[in-house]
Design a protein around this motif. Structure first.
Motif, PDB file in Angstrom:
ATOM      1  N   LEU A   8       2.983  -8.081   0.122  1.00 52.29           N
ATOM      2  CA  LEU A   8       2.466  -7.419  -1.082  1.00 52.29           C
ATOM      3  C   LEU A   8       0.883  -8.162  -1.146  1.00 52.29           C
ATOM      4  O   LEU A   8       0.725  -9.114  -1.190  1.00 52.29           O
ATOM      5  N   VAL A   9      -0.051  -7.114  -1.140  1.00 49.62           N
ATOM      6  CA  VAL A   9      -1.200  -7.277  -1.258  1.00 49.62           C
ATOM      7  C   VAL A   9      -2.227  -6.684  -2.240  1.00 49.62           C
ATOM      8  O   VAL A   9      -1.689  -5.182  -2.237  1.00 49.62           O
ATOM      9  N   ILE A  10      -2.842  -7.530  -3.216  1.00 53.10           N
ATOM     10  CA  ILE A  10      -3.446  -6.957  -4.336  1.00 53.10           C
ATOM     11  C   ILE A  10      -4.775  -6.651  -4.151  1.00 53.10           C
ATOM     12  O   ILE A  10      -5.273  -7.984  -3.751  1.00 53.10           O
ATOM     13  N   GLY A  11      -5.488  -5.730  -4.184  1.00 52.70           N
ATOM     14  CA  GLY A  11      -6.678  -5.394  -3.781  1.00 52.70           C
ATOM     15  C   GLY A  11      -7.620  -4.923  -4.832  1.00 52.70           C
ATOM     16  O   GLY A  11      -7.132  -4.428  -6.031  1.00 52.70           O
ATOM     17  N   ARG A  12      -8.794  -5.165  -4.879  1.00 49.27           N
ATOM     18  CA  ARG A  12     -10.070  -4.673  -5.808  1.00 49.27           C
ATOM     19  C   ARG A  12      -9.929  -2.914  -5.800  1.00 49.27           C
ATOM     20  O   ARG A  12      -9.242  -2.442  -5.107  1.00 49.27           O
ATOM     21  N   PRO A  13     -10.237  -2.634  -7.344  1.00 46.25           N
ATOM     22  CA  PRO A  13     -10.234  -1.193  -7.318  1.00 46.25           C
ATOM     23  C   PRO A  13     -11.073  -0.453  -6.138  1.00 46.25           C
ATOM     24  O   PRO A  13     -12.104  -0.761  -5.845  1.00 46.25           O
ATOM     25  N   GLY A  14     -10.349   0.656  -5.626  1.00 46.29           N
ATOM     26  CA  GLY A  14     -10.957   1.452  -4.515  1.00 46.29           C
ATOM     27  C   GLY A  14     -10.804   0.828  -3.295  1.00 46.29           C
ATOM     28  O   GLY A  14     -11.322   1.264  -2.282  1.00 46.29           O
ATOM     29  N   SER A  15      -9.910  -0.060  -3.010  1.00 40.74           N
ATOM     30  CA  SER A  15      -9.841  -1.116  -1.606  1.00 40.74           C
ATOM     31  C   SER A  15      -8.653  -0.400  -0.793  1.00 40.74           C
ATOM     32  O   SER A  15      -8.514  -0.945   0.353  1.00 40.74           O
ATOM     33  N   GLU A  66     -12.087  -7.718 -15.024  1.00 42.87           N
ATOM     34  CA  GLU A  66     -12.678  -6.611 -15.060  1.00 42.87           C
ATOM     35  C   GLU A  66     -11.541  -5.286 -15.147  1.00 42.87           C
ATOM     36  O   GLU A  66     -10.655  -5.340 -14.338  1.00 42.87           O
ATOM     37  N   PRO A  67     -11.802  -4.121 -16.100  1.00 42.38           N
ATOM     38  CA  PRO A  67     -10.586  -3.491 -16.334  1.00 42.38           C
ATOM     39  C   PRO A  67     -10.737  -2.722 -15.113  1.00 42.38           C
ATOM     40  O   PRO A  67     -11.875  -2.292 -14.300  1.00 42.38           O
ATOM     41  N   GLY A  68      -9.752  -1.973 -14.506  1.00 45.62           N
ATOM     42  CA  GLY A  68      -9.882  -0.950 -13.645  1.00 45.62           C
ATOM     43  C   GLY A  68      -8.540  -0.811 -13.105  1.00 45.62           C
ATOM     44  O   GLY A  68      -7.316  -1.482 -13.324  1.00 45.62           O
ATOM     45  N   ASP A  69      -8.534   0.188 -11.864  1.00 43.21           N
ATOM     46  CA  ASP A  69      -7.310   0.590 -11.220  1.00 43.21           C
ATOM     47  C   ASP A  69      -7.186  -0.339 -10.056  1.00 43.21           C
ATOM     48  O   ASP A  69      -7.715  -0.024  -8.996  1.00 43.21           O
ATOM     49  N   TYR A  70      -6.232  -1.450  -9.937  1.00 41.38           N
ATOM     50  CA  TYR A  70      -6.295  -2.246  -8.642  1.00 41.38           C
ATOM     51  C   TYR A  70      -5.284  -1.894  -7.847  1.00 41.38           C
ATOM     52  O   TYR A  70      -4.136  -1.664  -8.178  1.00 41.38           O
ATOM     53  N   ASP A  71      -5.490  -1.544  -6.549  1.00 42.31           N
ATOM     54  CA  ASP A  71      -4.699  -0.932  -5.546  1.00 42.31           C
ATOM     55  C   ASP A  71      -3.564  -2.057  -4.974  1.00 42.31           C
ATOM     56  O   ASP A  71      -4.166  -3.235  -4.815  1.00 42.31           O
ATOM     57  N   PHE A  72      -2.576  -2.062  -4.921  1.00 47.43           N
ATOM     58  CA  PHE A  72      -1.588  -2.990  -4.345  1.00 47.43           C
ATOM     59  C   PHE A  72      -0.801  -2.171  -3.365  1.00 47.43           C
ATOM     60  O   PHE A  72      -0.502  -1.126  -3.309  1.00 47.43           O
ATOM     61  N   VAL A  73      -0.619  -3.040  -1.950  1.00 51.11           N
ATOM     62  CA  VAL A  73      -0.044  -2.087  -0.971  1.00 51.11           C
ATOM     63  C   VAL A  73       1.002  -3.246  -0.090  1.00 51.11           C
ATOM     64  O   VAL A  73       0.548  -4.420  -0.266  1.00 51.11           O
ATOM     65  N   GLY A  78       1.944   0.116   9.577  1.00 50.76           N
ATOM     66  CA  GLY A  78       2.402   1.344   9.286  1.00 50.76           C
ATOM     67  C   GLY A  78       3.047   1.775   8.074  1.00 50.76           C
ATOM     68  O   GLY A  78       3.568   2.717   7.991  1.00 50.76           O
ATOM     69  N   HIS A  79       3.171   0.404   7.392  1.00 51.53           N
ATOM     70  CA  HIS A  79       3.492   1.050   5.795  1.00 51.53           C
ATOM     71  C   HIS A  79       2.587   1.425   4.833  1.00 51.53           C
ATOM     72  O   HIS A  79       3.058   1.965   3.767  1.00 51.53           O
ATOM     73  N   TRP A  80       1.375   1.028   5.011  1.00 52.69           N
ATOM     74  CA  TRP A  80       0.488   1.419   3.891  1.00 52.69           C
ATOM     75  C   TRP A  80       0.291   2.671   3.225  1.00 52.69           C
ATOM     76  O   TRP A  80      -0.094   2.822   2.183  1.00 52.69           O
ATOM     77  N   ARG A  81       0.490   3.529   4.183  1.00 56.95           N
ATOM     78  CA  ARG A  81       0.425   4.772   3.786  1.00 56.95           C
ATOM     79  C   ARG A  81       1.415   5.123   2.600  1.00 56.95           C
ATOM     80  O   ARG A  81       1.211   6.378   1.828  1.00 56.95           O
ATOM     81  N   LEU A  82       2.415   4.747   2.582  1.00 57.47           N
ATOM     82  CA  LEU A  82       3.601   4.853   1.831  1.00 57.47           C
ATOM     83  C   LEU A  82       4.031   3.889   0.746  1.00 57.47           C
ATOM     84  O   LEU A  82       4.452   4.421  -0.429  1.00 57.47           O
ATOM     85  N   ILE A  83       3.897   2.955   0.904  1.00 56.06           N
ATOM     86  CA  ILE A  83       4.328   1.566   0.299  1.00 56.06           C
ATOM     87  C   ILE A  83       3.050   1.258  -0.529  1.00 56.06           C
ATOM     88  O   ILE A  83       2.450   0.099  -0.047  1.00 56.06           O
ATOM     89  N   LYS A  84       2.783   1.619  -1.370  1.00 57.28           N
ATOM     90  CA  LYS A  84       1.563   1.445  -2.302  1.00 57.28           C
ATOM     91  C   LYS A  84       1.670   1.517  -3.741  1.00 57.28           C
ATOM     92  O   LYS A  84       2.451   2.473  -4.197  1.00 57.28           O
ATOM     93  N   GLY A  85       0.835   1.319  -4.693  1.00 57.62           N
ATOM     94  CA  GLY A  85       0.776   1.821  -5.821  1.00 57.62           C
ATOM     95  C   GLY A  85      -0.599   1.045  -6.555  1.00 57.62           C
ATOM     96  O   GLY A  85      -1.488   0.676  -5.683  1.00 57.62           O
ATOM     97  N   VAL A  86      -0.589   1.286  -7.889  1.00 62.24           N
ATOM     98  CA  VAL A  86      -1.756   0.944  -8.472  1.00 62.24           C
ATOM     99  C   VAL A  86      -1.439   0.266  -9.799  1.00 62.24           C
ATOM    100  O   VAL A  86      -0.309   0.372 -10.654  1.00 62.24           O
ATOM    101  N   MET A  87      -2.202  -1.026 -10.070  1.00 62.51           N
ATOM    102  CA  MET A  87      -1.880  -1.851 -11.360  1.00 62.51           C
ATOM    103  C   MET A  87      -3.345  -1.514 -12.111  1.00 62.51           C
ATOM    104  O   MET A  87      -4.174  -2.028 -11.597  1.00 62.51           O
TER     105      MET A  87
END
Ligand SMILES: [Cu+2]
Length: 92
Positions: A8-15, A66-73, A78-87
């Motif tokens: 599980l990796v949580i990244g900045r918005p747009g990452s 900072e408010p925003g839509d943070y990507d998690f993945v 091979g997994h990142w294209r399907l196993i992802k979401g937004v916090m």
């Protein structure tokens, strides 16, 4: 229960694209497994290494102010294209 491992990796918005590119790149990096396939890029704000089927793990972290839509993945190659979401972080 899933039958494959994930991280599980949580990244900045747009990452998402940047983290995905790193996930693809790590396929050829023999040391990536030792890092749980977590990208070493500044876009990552919190992470957890690989969790295998039947295991349970928790991740405590403080969300950025900072408010925003943070990507998690999952950045296991091979997994990142399907196993992802937004916090979504909102201001109170
Ligand atoms: Cu995964």
């Amino acid at each position: 229960m899933d039958s494959v491992p994930h991280n599980l990796v949580i990244g900045r918005p747009g990452s998402l694209a940047r983290m995905g590119a790193e996930a693809d790149r790590m396929l050829k990096d023999p040391k990536a497994m030792d890092r749980g396939y977590v990208p070493t890029i500044p876009e990552v704000i919190a992470s957890m290494g690989m969790v295998f089927p039947g295991q349970t793990e928790g991740l405590d972290f403080t969300a950025l102010k900072e408010p925003g839509d943070y990507d998690f993945v999952c950045t296991f190659p091979g997994h990142w294209r399907l196993i992802k979401g937004v916090m979504t972080v909102e201001k109170k």
